[in-house]
Design an enzyme around this catalytic site. Sequence first.
Site, PDB file in Angstrom:
ATOM      1  N   HIS A   4      -7.004   4.552   6.167  1.00 64.71           N
ATOM      2  CA  HIS A   4      -6.913   3.871   5.337  1.00 64.71           C
ATOM      3  C   HIS A   4      -5.835   5.164   4.614  1.00 64.71           C
ATOM      4  O   HIS A   4      -4.165   5.079   4.688  1.00 64.71           O
ATOM      5  CB  HIS A   4      -7.629   2.976   4.109  1.00 64.71           C
ATOM      6  CG  HIS A   4      -6.514   3.114   2.951  1.00 64.71           C
ATOM      7  ND1 HIS A   4      -5.543   1.637   3.289  1.00 64.71           N
ATOM      8  CD2 HIS A   4      -6.551   3.192   1.992  1.00 64.71           C
ATOM      9  CE1 HIS A   4      -5.482   1.062   1.898  1.00 64.71           C
ATOM     10  NE2 HIS A   4      -5.891   2.484   0.741  1.00 64.71           N
ATOM     11  N   MET A  53      -2.821  -7.289   6.537  1.00 68.74           N
ATOM     12  CA  MET A  53      -3.692  -8.072   5.703  1.00 68.74           C
ATOM     13  C   MET A  53      -3.125  -8.632   4.093  1.00 68.74           C
ATOM     14  O   MET A  53      -3.553  -9.004   3.721  1.00 68.74           O
ATOM     15  CB  MET A  53      -5.132  -7.166   5.138  1.00 68.74           C
ATOM     16  CG  MET A  53      -5.513  -6.156   6.110  1.00 68.74           C
ATOM     17  SD  MET A  53      -7.028  -5.030   5.749  1.00 68.74           S
ATOM     18  CE  MET A  53      -6.739  -4.319   7.032  1.00 68.74           C
ATOM     19  N   SER A  54      -1.710  -8.267   4.168  1.00 68.64           N
ATOM     20  CA  SER A  54      -1.189  -8.966   2.888  1.00 68.64           C
ATOM     21  C   SER A  54      -0.157 -10.836   3.629  1.00 68.64           C
ATOM     22  O   SER A  54       0.038 -10.876   5.071  1.00 68.64           O
ATOM     23  CB  SER A  54      -0.596  -8.391   2.142  1.00 68.64           C
ATOM     24  OG  SER A  54       0.357  -8.211   2.806  1.00 68.64           O
ATOM     25  N   HIS A  96      -2.434   0.912  -4.859  1.00 68.25           N
ATOM     26  CA  HIS A  96      -2.237   0.076  -5.565  1.00 68.25           C
ATOM     27  C   HIS A  96      -2.453  -0.368  -7.431  1.00 68.25           C
ATOM     28  O   HIS A  96      -4.042   0.250  -8.214  1.00 68.25           O
ATOM     29  CB  HIS A  96      -2.872  -1.443  -5.282  1.00 68.25           C
ATOM     30  CG  HIS A  96      -3.087  -1.981  -3.747  1.00 68.25           C
ATOM     31  ND1 HIS A  96      -1.643  -3.203  -3.606  1.00 68.25           N
ATOM     32  CD2 HIS A  96      -3.074  -0.915  -2.583  1.00 68.25           C
ATOM     33  CE1 HIS A  96      -1.636  -3.241  -2.358  1.00 68.25           C
ATOM     34  NE2 HIS A  96      -2.464  -2.075  -1.676  1.00 68.25           N
ATOM     35  N   HIS A 111      -4.834  -9.053  -2.879  1.00 66.36           N
ATOM     36  CA  HIS A 111      -5.184  -8.955  -2.057  1.00 66.36           C
ATOM     37  C   HIS A 111      -6.450  -9.940  -1.013  1.00 66.36           C
ATOM     38  O   HIS A 111      -7.445  -9.984  -2.213  1.00 66.36           O
ATOM     39  CB  HIS A 111      -5.947  -7.777  -0.690  1.00 66.36           C
ATOM     40  CG  HIS A 111      -4.998  -6.945  -0.129  1.00 66.36           C
ATOM     41  ND1 HIS A 111      -5.117  -6.009  -1.211  1.00 66.36           N
ATOM     42  CD2 HIS A 111      -4.148  -6.167   0.348  1.00 66.36           C
ATOM     43  CE1 HIS A 111      -3.410  -4.912  -0.945  1.00 66.36           C
ATOM     44  NE2 HIS A 111      -3.141  -5.251   0.421  1.00 66.36           N
ATOM     45  N   ASN A 163       1.045   2.999  11.682  1.00 63.13           N
ATOM     46  CA  ASN A 163       0.113   3.323  12.970  1.00 63.13           C
ATOM     47  C   ASN A 163       0.225   2.342  13.465  1.00 63.13           C
ATOM     48  O   ASN A 163       1.130   1.509  13.255  1.00 63.13           O
ATOM     49  CB  ASN A 163      -1.324   3.364  12.405  1.00 63.13           C
ATOM     50  CG  ASN A 163      -1.620   2.423  11.336  1.00 63.13           C
ATOM     51  OD1 ASN A 163      -1.277   1.282  10.711  1.00 63.13           O
ATOM     52  ND2 ASN A 163      -2.187   1.151  12.636  1.00 63.13           N
ATOM     53  N   SER A 198       0.864  -1.269  -0.366  1.00 63.35           N
ATOM     54  CA  SER A 198      -0.249  -0.097  -0.033  1.00 63.35           C
ATOM     55  C   SER A 198       0.928   1.167   0.294  1.00 63.35           C
ATOM     56  O   SER A 198       2.020   1.255   1.134  1.00 63.35           O
ATOM     57  CB  SER A 198      -1.153  -0.012   0.962  1.00 63.35           C
ATOM     58  OG  SER A 198      -2.015  -1.241   1.466  1.00 63.35           O
ATOM     59  N   ALA A 257       2.239  -2.317   4.494  1.00 66.32           N
ATOM     60  CA  ALA A 257       2.027  -1.694   5.703  1.00 66.32           C
ATOM     61  C   ALA A 257       1.515  -2.236   6.411  1.00 66.32           C
ATOM     62  O   ALA A 257       0.472  -3.163   6.313  1.00 66.32           O
ATOM     63  CB  ALA A 257       1.053  -0.169   4.388  1.00 66.32           C
ATOM     64  N   TYR A 281      -9.480 -10.296   1.130  1.00 65.73           N
ATOM     65  CA  TYR A 281     -10.160  -9.918   0.906  1.00 65.73           C
ATOM     66  C   TYR A 281     -10.646  -8.479   0.339  1.00 65.73           C
ATOM     67  O   TYR A 281     -11.949  -8.362  -0.129  1.00 65.73           O
ATOM     68  CB  TYR A 281     -10.169  -8.561   2.553  1.00 65.73           C
ATOM     69  CG  TYR A 281      -9.438  -7.303   1.625  1.00 65.73           C
ATOM     70  CD1 TYR A 281      -9.041  -6.546   0.586  1.00 65.73           C
ATOM     71  CD2 TYR A 281      -7.473  -7.303   2.350  1.00 65.73           C
ATOM     72  CE1 TYR A 281      -8.609  -5.441   0.504  1.00 65.73           C
ATOM     73  CE2 TYR A 281      -7.040  -5.702   2.394  1.00 65.73           C
ATOM     74  CZ  TYR A 281      -7.085  -4.980   1.350  1.00 65.73           C
ATOM     75  OH  TYR A 281      -6.735  -4.418   0.786  1.00 65.73           O
ATOM     76  N   GLU A 282     -10.084  -8.462  -1.104  1.00 66.02           N
ATOM     77  CA  GLU A 282     -10.746  -8.366  -2.561  1.00 66.02           C
ATOM     78  C   GLU A 282     -11.762  -9.251  -2.986  1.00 66.02           C
ATOM     79  O   GLU A 282     -12.477  -8.684  -3.955  1.00 66.02           O
ATOM     80  CB  GLU A 282      -9.659  -7.622  -3.545  1.00 66.02           C
ATOM     81  CG  GLU A 282      -8.810  -6.514  -2.822  1.00 66.02           C
ATOM     82  CD  GLU A 282      -7.720  -6.111  -3.916  1.00 66.02           C
ATOM     83  OE1 GLU A 282      -8.095  -5.667  -5.267  1.00 66.02           O
ATOM     84  OE2 GLU A 282      -6.396  -6.470  -3.188  1.00 66.02           O
TER      85      GLU A 282
HETATM   86  N1  HPA Z   1      -3.574  -3.664  11.232  1.00 63.45           N
HETATM   87  C1  HPA Z   1      -4.123  -4.281   9.862  1.00 63.45           C
HETATM   88  N2  HPA Z   1      -3.755  -3.998   8.363  1.00 63.45           N
HETATM   89  C2  HPA Z   1      -3.203  -2.493   8.630  1.00 63.45           C
HETATM   90  C3  HPA Z   1      -2.769  -1.498   9.992  1.00 63.45           C
HETATM   91  C4  HPA Z   1      -3.587  -1.628  11.135  1.00 63.45           C
HETATM   92  O1  HPA Z   1      -4.064  -0.659  11.756  1.00 63.45           O
HETATM   93  N3  HPA Z   1      -1.858  -0.859   9.271  1.00 63.45           N
HETATM   94  C5  HPA Z   1      -1.704  -1.129   8.018  1.00 63.45           C
HETATM   95  N4  HPA Z   1      -2.284  -2.183   7.703  1.00 63.45           N
END
Ligand code: HPA
Length: 279
Positions: A254, A217-218, A64, A86, A241, A33, A116, A88-89
């Site tokens: 996001h 998530m990857s 992406h 991903h 984050n 990301s 990320a 989730y897509e």
């Molecule tokens: N959680 C899950 N996936 C993420 C996060 C998060 O805080 N930050 C970036 N990808």
Amino acid sequence: MDEFFTVDAVEEAVSAIKAQTALEPRVGLILGSGLSPLAEAVNDAVRIRFADIPHFPVSTVKGHQGRLVIGLLEGVPVVVMQGRAHYYEGYSMARIALTIRTMALLGAQVLIVTNAAGGLNHTYRTGEVMVVRDHINLIGMAGLSPLRGPNLEAFGPRFPGMNDAYDPQLQEAARAIALEARIPFQQGVYICLAGPNFETPADVRFLRAIGADAVGMSTVPEVITARHSGLRVLGLSGITNTLAGEAGGPTPDHEEVLEAAKILGPRLETIIRGILRQL
Ligand code: HPA
């Protein structure tokens, strides 16, 4: 619905790519990301949209691009996934595996994966790079494996080991480059959730308790497939984050992730270029 891909399907993807370039990539790169600008720096690049490669997933997430870029970085022939698919897509794990197997059949012996991630470890700060030491395959434990289905012996064994999933030498090299370049870094354990929702405070406490330092998530499905195919792997998480885990703490969003990725992009690029120069 279950879907599985045969070796023939991977070969179809490979043929479509080989029709566009004679370059044989040695290294595969997956850019997460907001981290895709590095793909613009590839020299003598051939760029192929995922949509033009048989069986490839077409990524839909903001940030992406969904292109395969083949060319030279630091003089090393690379194949770059600019944007990734991903789960989730809506893509199957098998389709995610197909992209990695395509890179393997093209000739890649090393896979560098970036993502990320949210920092779970209390010492982690936004903007730091985490060199992945190991992962926890939480979605795999719940039954989602890229290797599910008939095993493709041409790629690897039915029951591949996952010790040293993240190549110790590449980790050490990444650490040394980060130190030298004064890039704030950590070394830790990545955990993969299916997403796309972020975590609840209770999720965060759970993930921390089971030993994860960063969550995303990857990456894990891709790394498992790469290891099955015998590639050496380097994983780099950009901490975009931090997760408080207390009710009322800040919720990641996001936009925040993409903002932090702007700082992280150049840091990850420095490490990746340094690694390529050493290969
Ligand atoms: N959680 C899950 N996936 C993420 C996060 C998060 O805080 N930050 C970036 N990808």
